[in-house]
Scaffold this motif. Structure first.
Motif, PDB file in Angstrom:
ATOM      1  N   GLY A  90      47.768   6.424  18.952  1.00 10.30           N
ATOM      2  CA  GLY A  90      47.456   5.022  19.170  1.00 10.30           C
ATOM      3  C   GLY A  90      47.246   4.632  20.613  1.00 10.30           C
ATOM      4  N   ALA A  91      47.001   5.603  21.487  1.00  7.53           N
ATOM      5  CA  ALA A  91      46.792   5.294  22.904  1.00  7.53           C
ATOM      6  C   ALA A  91      45.445   4.608  23.103  1.00  7.53           C
ATOM      7  CB  ALA A  91      46.862   6.571  23.743  1.00  7.53           C
ATOM      8  N   ALA A  92      45.378   3.753  24.112  1.00  5.77           N
ATOM      9  CA  ALA A  92      44.128   3.059  24.437  1.00  5.77           C
ATOM     10  C   ALA A  92      43.171   4.001  25.176  1.00  5.77           C
ATOM     11  CB  ALA A  92      44.416   1.829  25.297  1.00  5.77           C
ATOM     12  N   ILE A  93      41.882   3.654  25.118  1.00  7.27           N
ATOM     13  CA  ILE A  93      40.869   4.496  25.750  1.00  7.27           C
ATOM     14  C   ILE A  93      41.086   4.572  27.258  1.00  7.27           C
ATOM     15  CG2 ILE A  93      38.419   4.581  26.333  1.00  7.27           C
ATOM     16  CD1 ILE A  93      37.789   3.742  23.507  1.00  7.27           C
ATOM     17  N   ARG A  94      41.445   3.476  27.887  1.00  8.38           N
ATOM     18  CA  ARG A  94      41.667   3.489  29.333  1.00  8.38           C
ATOM     19  C   ARG A  94      42.879   4.355  29.703  1.00  8.38           C
ATOM     20  NH1 ARG A  94      38.756   0.127  32.422  1.00  8.38           N
ATOM     21  NH2 ARG A  94      37.436  -1.408  31.352  1.00  8.38           N
ATOM     22  N   THR A  95      43.863   4.374  28.833  1.00  9.78           N
ATOM     23  CA  THR A  95      45.021   5.227  29.091  1.00  9.78           C
ATOM     24  C   THR A  95      44.627   6.703  29.010  1.00  9.78           C
ATOM     25  OG1 THR A  95      46.483   3.533  28.161  1.00  9.78           O
ATOM     26  CG2 THR A  95      47.363   5.768  28.353  1.00  9.78           C
ATOM     27  N   ILE A  96      43.846   7.058  27.977  1.00 12.74           N
ATOM     28  CA  ILE A  96      43.388   8.445  27.827  1.00 12.74           C
ATOM     29  C   ILE A  96      42.529   8.848  29.023  1.00 12.74           C
ATOM     30  CG2 ILE A  96      42.084  10.024  26.367  1.00 12.74           C
ATOM     31  CD1 ILE A  96      42.751   8.245  23.996  1.00 12.74           C
ATOM     32  N   ALA A  97      41.649   7.947  29.454  1.00 10.39           N
ATOM     33  CA  ALA A  97      40.771   8.249  30.588  1.00 10.39           C
ATOM     34  C   ALA A  97      41.583   8.489  31.860  1.00 10.39           C
ATOM     35  CB  ALA A  97      39.781   7.105  30.793  1.00 10.39           C
ATOM     36  N   ALA A  98      42.619   7.688  32.074  1.00  9.10           N
ATOM     37  CA  ALA A  98      43.448   7.868  33.266  1.00  9.10           C
ATOM     38  C   ALA A  98      44.188   9.196  33.216  1.00  9.10           C
ATOM     39  CB  ALA A  98      44.429   6.708  33.390  1.00  9.10           C
ATOM     40  N   GLU A  99      44.643   9.611  32.033  1.00  8.30           N
ATOM     41  CA  GLU A  99      45.354  10.884  31.907  1.00  8.30           C
ATOM     42  C   GLU A  99      44.454  12.081  32.175  1.00  8.30           C
ATOM     43  OE1 GLU A  99      48.521   9.259  28.509  1.00  8.30           O
ATOM     44  OE2 GLU A  99      46.859  10.610  27.966  1.00  8.30           O
ATOM     45  N   LEU A 100      43.167  11.972  31.805  1.00 13.49           N
ATOM     46  CA  LEU A 100      42.219  13.071  32.015  1.00 13.49           C
ATOM     47  C   LEU A 100      41.465  12.960  33.333  1.00 13.49           C
ATOM     48  CD1 LEU A 100      40.672  13.399  28.424  1.00 13.49           C
ATOM     49  CD2 LEU A 100      42.368  14.887  29.506  1.00 13.49           C
ATOM     50  N   GLY A 101      41.669  11.857  34.064  1.00  6.16           N
ATOM     51  CA  GLY A 101      40.937  11.670  35.303  1.00  6.16           C
ATOM     52  C   GLY A 101      39.465  11.411  35.082  1.00  6.16           C
ATOM     53  N   ARG A 102      39.140  10.711  34.012  1.00  9.30           N
ATOM     54  CA  ARG A 102      37.741  10.411  33.650  1.00  9.30           C
ATOM     55  C   ARG A 102      37.514   8.910  33.645  1.00  9.30           C
ATOM     56  NH1 ARG A 102      34.518  15.165  32.908  1.00  9.30           N
ATOM     57  NH2 ARG A 102      35.959  16.832  32.382  1.00  9.30           N
ATOM     58  N   SER A 103      36.233   8.546  33.561  1.00 11.61           N
ATOM     59  CA  SER A 103      35.883   7.142  33.401  1.00 11.61           C
ATOM     60  C   SER A 103      36.134   6.714  31.956  1.00 11.61           C
ATOM     61  CB  SER A 103      34.415   6.929  33.770  1.00 11.61           C
ATOM     62  OG  SER A 103      33.979   5.634  33.386  1.00 11.61           O
ATOM     63  N   PRO A 104      36.590   5.482  31.729  1.00 12.95           N
ATOM     64  CA  PRO A 104      36.777   5.015  30.347  1.00 12.95           C
ATOM     65  C   PRO A 104      35.484   5.078  29.528  1.00 12.95           C
ATOM     66  CG  PRO A 104      37.901   3.552  31.868  1.00 12.95           C
ATOM     67  CD  PRO A 104      37.107   4.499  32.709  1.00 12.95           C
ATOM     68  N   SER A 105      34.331   4.850  30.175  1.00 12.57           N
ATOM     69  CA  SER A 105      33.067   4.915  29.436  1.00 12.57           C
ATOM     70  C   SER A 105      32.780   6.339  28.960  1.00 12.57           C
ATOM     71  CB  SER A 105      31.923   4.413  30.319  1.00 12.57           C
ATOM     72  OG  SER A 105      31.794   5.206  31.484  1.00 12.57           O
ATOM     73  N   THR A 106      33.225   7.354  29.716  1.00 15.36           N
ATOM     74  CA  THR A 106      33.040   8.746  29.283  1.00 15.36           C
ATOM     75  C   THR A 106      33.810   9.015  28.003  1.00 15.36           C
ATOM     76  OG1 THR A 106      32.750   9.468  31.575  1.00 15.36           O
ATOM     77  CG2 THR A 106      33.350  11.151  29.968  1.00 15.36           C
ATOM     78  N   ILE A 107      35.048   8.557  27.935  1.00 18.10           N
ATOM     79  CA  ILE A 107      35.861   8.763  26.728  1.00 18.10           C
ATOM     80  C   ILE A 107      35.283   7.967  25.563  1.00 18.10           C
ATOM     81  CG2 ILE A 107      38.184   8.657  25.783  1.00 18.10           C
ATOM     82  CD1 ILE A 107      37.807  10.579  28.158  1.00 18.10           C
ATOM     83  N   SER A 108      34.845   6.742  25.829  1.00 14.68           N
ATOM     84  CA  SER A 108      34.293   5.911  24.758  1.00 14.68           C
ATOM     85  C   SER A 108      33.027   6.535  24.182  1.00 14.68           C
ATOM     86  CB  SER A 108      34.005   4.508  25.311  1.00 14.68           C
ATOM     87  OG  SER A 108      33.388   3.705  24.333  1.00 14.68           O
ATOM     88  N   ARG A 109      32.136   7.017  25.062  1.00 22.58           N
ATOM     89  CA  ARG A 109      30.906   7.650  24.573  1.00 22.58           C
ATOM     90  C   ARG A 109      31.202   8.937  23.817  1.00 22.58           C
ATOM     91  NH1 ARG A 109      28.820   6.273  29.725  1.00 22.58           N
ATOM     92  NH2 ARG A 109      29.223   8.412  30.420  1.00 22.58           N
ATOM     93  N   GLU A 110      32.180   9.696  24.279  1.00 23.55           N
ATOM     94  CA  GLU A 110      32.541  10.941  23.599  1.00 23.55           C
ATOM     95  C   GLU A 110      32.998  10.670  22.172  1.00 23.55           C
ATOM     96  OE1 GLU A 110      33.796  14.647  22.342  1.00 23.55           O
ATOM     97  OE2 GLU A 110      32.417  14.108  23.966  1.00 23.55           O
ATOM     98  N   ILE A 111      33.869   9.686  21.998  1.00 22.34           N
ATOM     99  CA  ILE A 111      34.370   9.376  20.657  1.00 22.34           C
ATOM    100  C   ILE A 111      33.247   8.858  19.763  1.00 22.34           C
ATOM    101  CG2 ILE A 111      35.961   7.899  19.371  1.00 22.34           C
ATOM    102  CD1 ILE A 111      37.788   7.953  21.850  1.00 22.34           C
ATOM    103  N   LYS A 112      32.395   8.007  20.308  1.00 23.41           N
ATOM    104  CA  LYS A 112      31.317   7.428  19.502  1.00 23.41           C
ATOM    105  C   LYS A 112      30.250   8.461  19.154  1.00 23.41           C
ATOM    106  CE  LYS A 112      27.968   3.636  19.565  1.00 23.41           C
ATOM    107  NZ  LYS A 112      27.433   2.488  20.355  1.00 23.41           N
TER     108      LYS A 112
END
Length: 380
Positions: free
Chosen positions: A68-90
């Protein structure tokens, strides 16, 4: 075998039995004596975490989504942009028949790896309708930028028919694509077989003309193009300087008129051709004429007396002071190449070329045509 060897030769070079080579490539089913073996997969060398997501990154994304982690939290943990994580999931999620979706890391990684290899077929090569539209308008000598805006106006609700002009240039110049016919590069303004940077403009030495009015004396209304009726002119010279075509471009509408000078372009013949060209225009659409310091305008004073139109002269080696005319002359060279005999072109041919250029949409006119702008002025 990717280098072109058959199984027998590849196995010999590696030093294994051909049957072992087949098992390496295709896998081995479960048997009574030997355990099953999965097919060998290509090992991709990581290109660096700064650019591509790896399989471990995708496993981390899937685990955190389940938590249940938020996308911005996941992005910060991986050192990525939130848009990168969002596009990857979509982009790499697995869709269910019910319409819902969930993220499977290993399937997402396989999907991304299959999509990455290059080169790919471009947008033009995938759409025959788009390719035919572009090729037809390139044959009419439209520029790629004009074609792109015409596509958006013609097909506003069809994004698959929209491209940028660089896409057309790459389809023409990048080898190996084959999306547009190679001979269409001759229809471009430069006609070059290869792209190259702009060369330095050459310098001309001005010719002294008596009683010149310099461009600095031209009224301000001509400089800002706010008032129509101010024209720019020049000559296109043919083979051995024996023939010429005069060009007149209206600064506000970019409307073009061509002067027929098949035998000579002396001061007298150029003056007479100019008088005949402007005689049929309303007086409010012919307020001034700007020319370079060519000897063909030595009779400018008599032209002004006959038409009541002042002639202003540019500074030496300053073609940008007649920018609209210089641009149009470059377009005309597609129809009248340098070094060709211009005397063989009839008055009807010049009228046809002028009409074709006046019907092209122009970026500086908001993608309207010069003919449309001039007809609006005449109607007003």
């Amino acid at each position: 075998m990717k280098l072109g060897y058959g199984n027998l030769e590849a196995s010999r070079l590696v030093g294994i039995n051909p049957r072992t080579g087949r098992e390496w490539r295709n896998g081995r089913p479960e048997g009574r004596k030997k355990r099953p073996v999965a097919p060998a997969r290509n090992v991709r060398v990581p290109q660096g975490a700064a650019r591509f997501l790896g399989e471990d990154d995708r496993i981390h994304i899937a685990d955190r989504i389940r938590e249940g982690a938020a996308i911005r939290t996941i992005a910060a943990e991986l050192g990525r942009s939130p848009s990168t994580i969002s596009r990857e999931i979509k982009r790499n999620r697995t869709m269910l028949p019910s319409g819902s979706s969930y993220y499977r890391p290993h399937a997402a990684h396989r999907r991304a790896e299959a999509r990455r290899p290059r080169p790919k077929v471009g947008k033009i090569g995938q759409n025959p309708e788009l390719r035919d539209f572009i090729q037809d308008h390139l044959a009419l000598r439209w520029s790629p930028e004009q074609i792109c805006h015409a596509l958006r106006r013609r097909f506003p609700d069809r994004p698959e028919m929209h491209v940028v002009h660089e896409t057309i240039y790459q389809a023409l110049y990048v080898q190996g694509r084959g999306e547009l016919r190679r001979e269409l590069v001759k229809a471009l303004r430069t006609g070059r077989a290869m792209r190259r940077s702009h060369a330095h403009s050459y310098k001309r030495q001005g010719r002294p003309i008596k009683n010149m009015l310099m461009i600095s004396d031209r009224p301000a209304e001509a400089a800002d193009r706010a008032v129509p009726g101010h024209w720019e002119g020049d000559l296109i010279i043919g083979k051995d300087h024996k023939s010429a075509i005069g060009t007149l471009v209206e600064r506000t509408t970019r409307y073009l008129m061509l002067l027929h000078l098949p035998t000579e372009h002396t001061a007298a013949s150029t003056r007479d051709a100019l008088i005949n060209a402007v005689r049929g225009l309303p007086s409010h659409l012919v307020r001034s004429l700007t020319w370079d310091q060519g000897s063909e305008m030595a009779a400018h004073h008599s032209f002004t007396l006959a038409t009541n139109i002042p002639v202003y002269f540019c500074n030496p080696a300053s073609p940008w002071q007649r920018g609209s005319n210089e641009n149009t002359n470059g377009l005309l060279r597609q129809y009248f190449p340098k070094g060709s005999d211009l005397s063989r072109h009839t008055r009807e041919r010049l009228d046809t070329v002028a009409a074709e250029l006046n019907s092209r949409p122009r970026k500086t006119l908001g993608w309207e045509t010069p003919a449309e702008r001039l007809s609006r002025l005449l109607a007003a």
